[in-house]
Design a protein around this motif. Structure first.
Motif, short mmCIF file in Angstrom:
data_model
loop_
_atom_site.label_atom_id
_atom_site.label_comp_id
_atom_site.label_asym_id
_atom_site.label_seq_id
_atom_site.Cartn_x
_atom_site.Cartn_y
_atom_site.Cartn_z
N ALA A 190 41.70 78.76 61.91
CA ALA A 190 40.25 78.64 61.88
C ALA A 190 39.69 78.37 63.27
CB ALA A 190 39.84 77.53 60.91
N SER A 211 39.58 81.45 65.26
CA SER A 211 38.48 82.32 64.83
C SER A 211 37.14 81.83 65.39
CB SER A 211 38.42 82.38 63.29
OG SER A 211 37.46 83.30 62.85
N TYR A 212 36.94 80.50 65.37
CA TYR A 212 35.71 79.95 65.96
C TYR A 212 35.65 80.29 67.45
CZ TYR A 212 35.86 76.91 61.77
OH TYR A 212 35.92 76.43 60.49
N ALA A 256 34.64 83.76 68.47
CA ALA A 256 33.22 84.08 68.32
C ALA A 256 32.37 83.55 69.48
CB ALA A 256 32.69 83.50 67.01
N VAL A 281 37.11 88.38 66.04
CA VAL A 281 36.98 87.56 64.84
C VAL A 281 37.56 88.29 63.63
CG1 VAL A 281 35.33 86.53 63.22
CG2 VAL A 281 35.01 86.23 65.67
N LEU A 328 37.46 82.78 56.58
CA LEU A 328 36.36 81.82 56.62
C LEU A 328 35.10 82.43 56.00
CD1 LEU A 328 36.90 80.68 60.29
CD2 LEU A 328 37.28 79.24 58.30
N GLN A 347 32.09 80.11 59.61
CA GLN A 347 32.31 80.82 60.87
C GLN A 347 31.14 80.59 61.83
OE1 GLN A 347 35.10 82.92 61.97
NE2 GLN A 347 33.92 82.45 63.82
#
Length: 302
Positions: free
Chosen positions: A62, A65-66, A69, A166, A173, A178
């Motif tokens: 996670a 992924s954050y 972005a 992403v 998510l 997200q």
């Protein structure tokens, strides 16, 4: 929420965002304005998540992924706000409308990507020609809009690359998670940029600018994003992609009507070429399938 309402919200939010960005940065503090927008959006989203009694994920996947972005939030938005100081809001929307073309080109350099077909390359080539017309106009006139155009081109490239990253993470998510994760990691970056930018510690905002920041925070950064993911899950990709053709036209009209913007004839010609390029890129597959279906129907024995 009905799909038609969500679609309308996305179109209206995307069309009005460039003008709202321009108004929020008109007092000469673009970094402070975008930081304030993201802070309000983060706090509002956090409150909404607490209301829903949901929690954030903090596992390694996670967090990655954050982080993926962040270039699309911090990089793209910081550049867009700086560009808004000199570039007409309608042209900002036109340049950002090139996202599908740029995403397609970036994907060509990644392993396992679907190769572009001839109409895709035609769309990309025509988009480059349209962009060249816009850039050449600013260059010949010695306009200070040239750096702003370059900023917008880099901004949309960062936005596209970030979105691809992403998607590649596939962290599972939800859109709200997200969004909050990306905003949470981007805020320190905006704060550092604000400190080194030399802008005043109190963000100077006109009444119009203050309302624009609030609108961008609650609608541009939250409602619009959530509605976009909703229609993405319910409609075909072609139907969703139509948004990128509708919004630049509306944004150009809004800029001319509400902000007395007067893009040059060359800029408008370049914008038309870019929109035609988007149409060719996005709907070439669909037209080919329709042609094949008609041919199959014609050859079908009675």
């Amino acid at each position: 929420m009905p799909t038609s309402l969500a679609y309308l919200i996305v179109v209206l939010v995307w069309a009005t965002t460039p003008l709202a960005i321009k108004w929020s940065a008109e007092a000469g503090a673009p970094v402070g304005s975008v930081m304030l927008r993201m802070l309000i959006a983060f706090l509002a989203g956090l409150a909404f998540m607490l209301l829903l009694r949901r929690g954030m994920r903090y596992d390694r996947r996670a967090i990655k992924s954050y982080a993926a972005a962040v270039p699309g939030v911090f990089g793209a938005m910081a550049l867009s706000y700086h560009a808004s100081m000199t570039l007409p809001s309608g042209m900002m929307s036109v340049i950002f409308g090139m996202a599908p073309l740029i995403s397609g080109l970036i994907l060509q350099f990644l392993p396992g990507a679907v190769k572009l077909r001839r109409w895709h390359w035609f769309g990309c080539s025509l988009g480059v020609v349209g962009l060249a017309v816009v850039f050449a106009d600013s260059l010949l006139l010695g306009s200070d809009q040239l750096p702003a155009l370059l900023m917008m081109l880099v901004a949309v490239t960062l936005f596209c690359a970030s979105g691809i990253a992403v998607q590649g993470m596939a962290a599972g998510l939800g859109p709200l998670e997200q969004t909050l994760g990306a905003l949470g990691l981007s805020l320190p970056c905006f704060f550092v940029l604000w400190l080194i930018s030399g802008e005043p510690m109190a963000v100077p905002l006109s009444t119009r600018g203050l309302w624009s920041v609030a609108y961008l925070a609650l609608f541009g950064s939250l409602l619009g994003f959530l509605c976009y993911f909703l229609i993405l899950s319910r409609l075909t990709a072609a139907s969703v992609a139509l948004v990128t053709l509708i919004t630049p036209v509306l944004a150009l009209g809004l800029g001319m009507t509400l902000n007395q913007e007067q893009p040059s004839s060359s800029m408008l010609a370049g914008a038309v070429l870019i929109l035609v390029a988007l149409g060719a890129y996005l709907f070439g597959d669909r037209l080919t399938r329709l042609k094949a279906a008609r041919e199959a129907q014609r050859l079908k024995p009675d």
